[in-house]
Scaffold this motif. Structure first.
Motif, mmCIF file in Angstrom:
data_model
loop_
_atom_site.group_PDB
_atom_site.id
_atom_site.type_symbol
_atom_site.label_atom_id
_atom_site.label_comp_id
_atom_site.label_asym_id
_atom_site.label_seq_id
_atom_site.Cartn_x
_atom_site.Cartn_y
_atom_site.Cartn_z
ATOM 1 N N GLY A 69 -0.338 -1.381 6.915
ATOM 2 C CA GLY A 69 -1.410 -2.257 7.518
ATOM 3 C C GLY A 69 -2.293 -1.508 8.364
ATOM 4 O O GLY A 69 -2.020 -0.092 8.775
ATOM 5 N N ASN A 70 -3.831 -1.422 8.493
ATOM 6 C CA ASN A 70 -4.551 -0.587 9.175
ATOM 7 C C ASN A 70 -4.163 -0.610 10.651
ATOM 8 O O ASN A 70 -4.863 0.166 11.492
ATOM 9 N N ASP A 71 -3.372 -1.393 11.251
ATOM 10 C CA ASP A 71 -2.735 -1.376 12.582
ATOM 11 C C ASP A 71 -1.626 -0.369 12.727
ATOM 12 O O ASP A 71 -1.316 -0.151 13.701
ATOM 13 N N GLY A 72 -1.297 0.428 11.617
ATOM 14 C CA GLY A 72 -0.263 1.147 11.647
ATOM 15 C C GLY A 72 1.179 0.744 11.220
ATOM 16 O O GLY A 72 1.994 1.698 11.005
ATOM 17 N N GLN A 73 1.265 -0.548 11.056
ATOM 18 C CA GLN A 73 2.421 -1.182 10.708
ATOM 19 C C GLN A 73 2.968 -0.783 9.252
ATOM 20 O O GLN A 73 1.994 -0.743 8.298
ATOM 21 N N TYR A 74 4.147 -0.255 8.994
ATOM 22 C CA TYR A 74 4.637 0.016 7.629
ATOM 23 C C TYR A 74 5.013 -0.900 6.903
ATOM 24 O O TYR A 74 5.665 -1.984 7.464
ATOM 25 N N ILE A 75 4.477 -1.459 5.560
ATOM 26 C CA ILE A 75 4.585 -2.451 4.721
ATOM 27 C C ILE A 75 5.648 -2.301 3.749
ATOM 28 O O ILE A 75 6.750 -2.807 3.868
ATOM 29 N N GLU A 76 5.489 -1.141 2.897
ATOM 30 C CA GLU A 76 6.464 -0.809 1.955
ATOM 31 C C GLU A 76 6.033 0.347 1.086
ATOM 32 O O GLU A 76 4.946 0.915 1.383
ATOM 33 N N THR A 77 7.186 0.824 0.287
ATOM 34 C CA THR A 77 6.767 1.941 -0.584
ATOM 35 C C THR A 77 7.399 1.518 -1.848
ATOM 36 O O THR A 77 8.220 0.841 -2.154
ATOM 37 N N ASP A 78 6.500 1.973 -2.896
ATOM 38 C CA ASP A 78 6.808 1.233 -4.183
ATOM 39 C C ASP A 78 6.522 2.473 -5.104
ATOM 40 O O ASP A 78 5.587 3.505 -4.864
ATOM 41 N N ARG A 79 7.171 2.473 -6.280
ATOM 42 C CA ARG A 79 6.820 3.531 -7.404
ATOM 43 C C ARG A 79 5.314 3.659 -7.729
ATOM 44 O O ARG A 79 4.870 2.396 -8.011
ATOM 45 N N ALA A 80 4.731 4.581 -7.854
ATOM 46 C CA ALA A 80 3.326 4.585 -8.201
ATOM 47 C C ALA A 80 3.177 4.355 -9.919
ATOM 48 O O ALA A 80 4.011 4.823 -10.493
ATOM 49 N N LYS A 81 2.391 3.652 -10.243
ATOM 50 C CA LYS A 81 2.120 3.415 -11.716
ATOM 51 C C LYS A 81 1.415 4.569 -12.150
ATOM 52 O O LYS A 81 0.394 5.067 -11.730
ATOM 53 N N PRO A 82 1.733 5.077 -13.411
ATOM 54 C CA PRO A 82 0.932 6.231 -13.956
ATOM 55 C C PRO A 82 -0.499 5.838 -14.449
ATOM 56 O O PRO A 82 -0.663 4.561 -14.855
ATOM 57 N N THR A 83 -1.479 6.699 -14.276
ATOM 58 C CA THR A 83 -2.733 6.388 -14.744
ATOM 59 C C THR A 83 -2.998 6.748 -16.085
ATOM 60 O O THR A 83 -2.562 7.533 -16.507
ATOM 61 N N PRO A 84 -3.711 5.568 -16.659
ATOM 62 C CA PRO A 84 -3.956 5.874 -18.091
ATOM 63 C C PRO A 84 -4.927 7.103 -18.350
ATOM 64 O O PRO A 84 -5.576 7.498 -17.592
#
Length: 84
Positions: A69-84
């Motif tokens: 969040g732009n307040d610094g709160q960590y939300i989650e980590t996710d695998r990045a999707k490959p770019t086409p």
């Protein structure tokens, strides 16, 4: 008249480009939260919108995206999707 129109267009385009450039880097609070969570990471690319900052980087050999969040709160980590 053409000179005024050209000047207005130039100012509008310049403002737009500055606004786009300003939204790529996270604020200081988000950056500190990222370092606290992940430590020093060599290559981080940031994107940001009105509510969230997204850190794109490689973690344990895999591309991931961490969301804060732009307040610094960590939300989650996710695998990045490959770019086409």
């Amino acid at each position: 008249m053409k000179r005024i129109t050209k000047g207005v267009i130039t100012l509008a385009l310049g403002g737009f480009l500055i606004a786009c450039a300003a939204t790529k880097e996270p604020n200081e609070t988000v950056e500190k939260a990222f370092v606290k969570k992940f430590g020093q990471v060599d290559s981080v690319k940031w994107t940001r919108n009105a509510d969230y900052s997204y850190a794109h980087f490689v973690f344990d050999g895999k591309p991931v995206v961490a969301v804060f969040g732009n307040d610094g709160q960590y939300i989650e980590t996710d695998r990045a999707k490959p770019t086409p």
